[in-house]
Write a protein that holds these residues in place. Structure first.
Motif, PDB file in Angstrom:
ATOM      1  N   LEU A  91      16.990  80.885  18.516  1.00 42.73           N
ATOM      2  CA  LEU A  91      17.342  80.700  17.269  1.00 42.73           C
ATOM      3  C   LEU A  91      16.696  81.611  16.237  1.00 42.73           C
ATOM      4  CD1 LEU A  91      17.657  76.919  16.844  1.00 42.73           C
ATOM      5  CD2 LEU A  91      19.389  78.581  17.006  1.00 42.73           C
ATOM      6  N   TRP A  92      15.215  81.855  16.442  1.00 43.45           N
ATOM      7  CA  TRP A  92      14.326  82.712  15.770  1.00 43.45           C
ATOM      8  C   TRP A  92      15.048  84.194  15.975  1.00 43.45           C
ATOM      9  CZ3 TRP A  92      10.888  86.891  17.426  1.00 43.45           C
ATOM     10  CH2 TRP A  92      10.427  87.184  16.525  1.00 43.45           C
ATOM     11  N   GLN A  93      15.293  84.398  17.143  1.00 45.30           N
ATOM     12  CA  GLN A  93      15.810  85.855  17.373  1.00 45.30           C
ATOM     13  C   GLN A  93      17.189  86.245  16.747  1.00 45.30           C
ATOM     14  OE1 GLN A  93      14.468  88.612  19.338  1.00 45.30           O
ATOM     15  NE2 GLN A  93      12.702  87.570  19.069  1.00 45.30           N
ATOM     16  N   PHE A  94      18.041  85.167  16.953  1.00 42.52           N
ATOM     17  CA  PHE A  94      19.394  85.369  15.883  1.00 42.52           C
ATOM     18  C   PHE A  94      18.910  85.339  14.624  1.00 42.52           C
ATOM     19  CE2 PHE A  94      21.532  83.410  19.976  1.00 42.52           C
ATOM     20  CZ  PHE A  94      22.361  84.391  20.077  1.00 42.52           C
ATOM     21  N   ALA A  95      18.168  84.644  13.879  1.00 44.02           N
ATOM     22  CA  ALA A  95      18.031  84.633  12.518  1.00 44.02           C
ATOM     23  C   ALA A  95      17.196  86.049  12.477  1.00 44.02           C
ATOM     24  CB  ALA A  95      17.014  83.625  12.246  1.00 44.02           C
ATOM     25  N   ASP A  96      16.436  86.658  13.256  1.00 49.12           N
ATOM     26  CA  ASP A  96      15.729  87.925  12.800  1.00 49.12           C
ATOM     27  C   ASP A  96      17.013  88.757  13.138  1.00 49.12           C
ATOM     28  OD1 ASP A  96      13.471  89.698  12.517  1.00 49.12           O
ATOM     29  OD2 ASP A  96      14.045  90.392  14.413  1.00 49.12           O
ATOM     30  N   PHE A  97      17.990  88.764  13.925  1.00 50.61           N
ATOM     31  CA  PHE A  97      18.949  89.829  14.244  1.00 50.61           C
ATOM     32  C   PHE A  97      19.699  90.005  12.925  1.00 50.61           C
ATOM     33  CE2 PHE A  97      23.356  90.702  15.294  1.00 50.61           C
ATOM     34  CZ  PHE A  97      23.064  91.935  16.072  1.00 50.61           C
ATOM     35  N   TYR A  98      20.255  88.792  12.262  1.00 46.32           N
ATOM     36  CA  TYR A  98      21.070  88.609  11.298  1.00 46.32           C
ATOM     37  C   TYR A  98      20.317  89.245   9.923  1.00 46.32           C
ATOM     38  CZ  TYR A  98      23.520  86.272   7.276  1.00 46.32           C
ATOM     39  OH  TYR A  98      24.003  85.908   6.082  1.00 46.32           O
ATOM     40  N   LEU A  99      19.093  88.900   9.904  1.00 44.29           N
ATOM     41  CA  LEU A  99      18.277  89.326   8.581  1.00 44.29           C
ATOM     42  C   LEU A  99      18.415  91.021   8.778  1.00 44.29           C
ATOM     43  CD1 LEU A  99      15.410  86.999   8.222  1.00 44.29           C
ATOM     44  CD2 LEU A  99      17.281  87.394   6.789  1.00 44.29           C
ATOM     45  N   GLN A 100      18.112  91.484   9.997  1.00 50.50           N
ATOM     46  CA  GLN A 100      18.034  92.952  10.398  1.00 50.50           C
ATOM     47  C   GLN A 100      19.481  93.684   9.923  1.00 50.50           C
ATOM     48  OE1 GLN A 100      16.410  94.650  13.916  1.00 50.50           O
ATOM     49  NE2 GLN A 100      14.976  92.880  13.886  1.00 50.50           N
ATOM     50  N   MET A 101      20.579  92.895  10.229  1.00 48.87           N
ATOM     51  CA  MET A 101      21.926  93.341  10.199  1.00 48.87           C
ATOM     52  C   MET A 101      22.331  93.284   8.680  1.00 48.87           C
ATOM     53  SD  MET A 101      23.338  94.422  12.836  1.00 48.87           S
ATOM     54  CE  MET A 101      25.060  94.764  11.988  1.00 48.87           C
ATOM     55  N   ARG A 102      21.575  92.241   7.982  1.00 47.90           N
ATOM     56  CA  ARG A 102      21.947  92.171   6.498  1.00 47.90           C
ATOM     57  C   ARG A 102      21.513  93.453   5.755  1.00 47.90           C
ATOM     58  NH1 ARG A 102      23.160  87.511   3.745  1.00 47.90           N
ATOM     59  NH2 ARG A 102      22.997  88.877   1.882  1.00 47.90           N
ATOM     60  N   SER A 103      19.928  93.780   6.241  1.00 50.03           N
ATOM     61  CA  SER A 103      19.152  94.835   5.622  1.00 50.03           C
ATOM     62  C   SER A 103      19.827  96.171   5.991  1.00 50.03           C
ATOM     63  CB  SER A 103      18.001  94.909   6.144  1.00 50.03           C
ATOM     64  OG  SER A 103      17.143  95.982   5.946  1.00 50.03           O
ATOM     65  N   TYR A 104      20.547  96.334   7.408  1.00 49.12           N
ATOM     66  CA  TYR A 104      21.174  97.422   7.799  1.00 49.12           C
ATOM     67  C   TYR A 104      22.438  97.713   6.664  1.00 49.12           C
ATOM     68  CZ  TYR A 104      24.509 100.418  10.326  1.00 49.12           C
ATOM     69  OH  TYR A 104      25.311 101.463  10.765  1.00 49.12           O
ATOM     70  N   GLU A 105      23.315  96.683   6.435  1.00 51.41           N
ATOM     71  CA  GLU A 105      24.285  96.621   5.884  1.00 51.41           C
ATOM     72  C   GLU A 105      24.105  97.070   4.137  1.00 51.41           C
ATOM     73  OE1 GLU A 105      27.692  96.710   6.433  1.00 51.41           O
ATOM     74  OE2 GLU A 105      27.198  96.424   8.575  1.00 51.41           O
ATOM     75  N   ARG A 106      22.957  96.723   3.847  1.00 49.89           N
ATOM     76  CA  ARG A 106      22.647  96.888   2.299  1.00 49.89           C
ATOM     77  C   ARG A 106      22.249  98.340   2.438  1.00 49.89           C
ATOM     78  NH1 ARG A 106      20.294  91.552   2.372  1.00 49.89           N
ATOM     79  NH2 ARG A 106      18.335  92.688   3.091  1.00 49.89           N
ATOM     80  N   GLU A 107      21.426  98.852   3.345  1.00 52.04           N
ATOM     81  CA  GLU A 107      21.126 100.272   3.327  1.00 52.04           C
ATOM     82  C   GLU A 107      22.348 101.123   3.646  1.00 52.04           C
ATOM     83  OE1 GLU A 107      18.298 100.822   6.401  1.00 52.04           O
ATOM     84  OE2 GLU A 107      16.800  99.411   5.744  1.00 52.04           O
ATOM     85  N   ARG A 108      23.165 100.684   4.419  1.00 57.61           N
ATOM     86  CA  ARG A 108      24.337 101.620   4.644  1.00 57.61           C
ATOM     87  C   ARG A 108      25.406 101.531   3.468  1.00 57.61           C
ATOM     88  NH1 ARG A 108      29.920 101.047   6.364  1.00 57.61           N
ATOM     89  NH2 ARG A 108      30.523 102.632   7.807  1.00 57.61           N
ATOM     90  N   ALA A 109      25.495 100.246   2.697  1.00 58.02           N
ATOM     91  CA  ALA A 109      26.202 100.417   1.308  1.00 58.02           C
ATOM     92  C   ALA A 109      25.665 101.275   0.385  1.00 58.02           C
ATOM     93  CB  ALA A 109      26.227  98.915   0.775  1.00 58.02           C
ATOM     94  N   ALA A 110      24.250 101.306   0.373  1.00 55.72           N
ATOM     95  CA  ALA A 110      23.648 102.133  -0.455  1.00 55.72           C
ATOM     96  C   ALA A 110      23.730 103.622  -0.339  1.00 55.72           C
ATOM     97  CB  ALA A 110      22.257 101.830  -0.565  1.00 55.72           C
ATOM     98  N   SER A 111      23.941 104.026   1.128  1.00 57.22           N
ATOM     99  CA  SER A 111      23.958 105.242   1.639  1.00 57.22           C
ATOM    100  C   SER A 111      25.640 105.917   1.734  1.00 57.22           C
ATOM    101  CB  SER A 111      23.474 105.474   3.215  1.00 57.22           C
ATOM    102  OG  SER A 111      22.175 105.068   3.186  1.00 57.22           O
TER     103      SER A 111
END
Length: 331
Positions: A60-80
């Motif tokens: 569950l921690w790995q899934f949560a970490d993956f989810y947070l990383q994807m959210r961060s990636y999507e925010r960076e991608r949206a900004a880029s």
């Protein structure tokens, strides 16, 4: 294609094992809660439950970490890739207002925008534009790294109507232009016509697709003299001479005179001179293969019979615009 490393079989097995352990732990825990709530509590075997709980929490921690990383990636991608202009800016030879929303083809390079949505109409090439979409050709090196980009065409959607090269176009539909390498407009390409276009005595229906042409190129290398090609809206007839034509594609020359009807069918029964033609007859005007012998003539082929049959060699009537029959051709 860009090479991407696939996960190994061992990694996939580990993922499946941990996922299965998490599902098992979830079911076990729910069962314990139900037993406790119903007064049938019994302490589980502590060591196995502790181990499987640890596996489940790790998963569950790995899934949560993956989810947070994807959210961060999507925010960076949206900004880029999807920035919004904080101040007015000139991009691609367009003066864009504050609040314009961009979609970029290359990250962080605003000149590479492939779509721009304006907060208020922007006047450009006689169009009150609300949205611009461009096709961007990307250049890459042998490492698949972007080394450049070139805008090739632009489609502008706006309000009302616009005059382009003497044509009345519907600006609510995309109006397309060819572009220079710097993004400036090179030439008008195509649009959907609004009502009110009349050429060579032909009233063109609204919704007709207009395309600029440099000449139809045949397989033998011959280049025709057409300069404008018009595709009529499906099932909307257009009247030319004595005929109502449906599903017509017509070509005009540089003076916007009727040059060719490439394909069409008669929308209803028609008569030219003493000749009567059934609805759905195939009809063409001035095709290349008879142009030398019979320039400026209609070619009309009867439709299949009522029972759906078609003669093996249907006769095509070649008839001049004034009604004189010039020939009867057999395919």
């Amino acid at each position: 294609m860009i090479p991407v490393a696939l996960p190994s079989v061992e990694q996939l097995l580990y993922l499946a094992l941990f996922f299965a352990a998490t599902l098992f732990w979830l079911g076990w825990t729910i069962r314990l809660v139900v037993r406790y709530a119903t007064g049938r509590w019994r302490r589980p075997v502590l060591l196995p439950y502790t181990l499987i709980t640890a596996c489940a929490l790790f998963t569950l921690w790995q899934f949560a970490d993956f989810y947070l990383q994807m959210r961060s990636y999507e925010r960076e991608r949206a900004a880029s890739y999807f920035p919004e202009l904080a101040e007015p800016m000139r991009l691609g030879q367009i003066d864009m207002p504050k609040g314009t929303k961009l979609e970029l083809a290359v990250a962080d390079q605003r000149e590479s925008f492939k779509r721009a949505v304006f907060p208020s109409p922007v006047r450009m090439v006689d169009i009150d534009a609300v949205e611009v979409a461009r096709y961007i050709a990307i250049q890459t090196n042998e490492k698949y790294e972007t080394v450049g980009f070139t805008p090739e065409n632009m489609r502008i959607t706006g309000d009302g109507t616009t005059m382009q090269n003497g044509w009345r176009c519907d600006a609510l539909q995309p109006v397309e232009f060819e572009l220079k390498p710097d993004g400036g407009v090179s030439a008008f390409s195509n649009c959907k016509l609004a009502d009110g276009n009349v050429v060579d005595g032909i009233t063109l229906p609204g919704g007709t697709l207009l395309r600029a042409s440099t000449g139809n190129v045949y397989v033998d290398g011959f280049v025709d003299s057409d300069r404008w090609v018009l595709d009529m809206p499906e099932h909307v007839p257009v009247r030319i001479d004595h005929f109502e034509l449906a599903d017509a594609t017509i070509a005009l020359d540089a003076e916007r005179k009727l040059y060719e009807v490439r394909s069409a069918v008669l929308a209803n029964v028609a008569t030219l001179a003493e000749r009567r033609y059934a609805a759905a007859s195939a009809i063409r005007f001035n095709p290349r293969y008879v142009r030398e012998d019979y320039p400026g003539a209609w070619l009309i082929t009867p439709p299949p019979g009522v029972d759906g049959s078609q003669p093996l060699a249907p006769e095509t009537i070649v008839q001049r615009r004034d009604g004189k029959v010039l020939a009867t051709l057999t395919d």
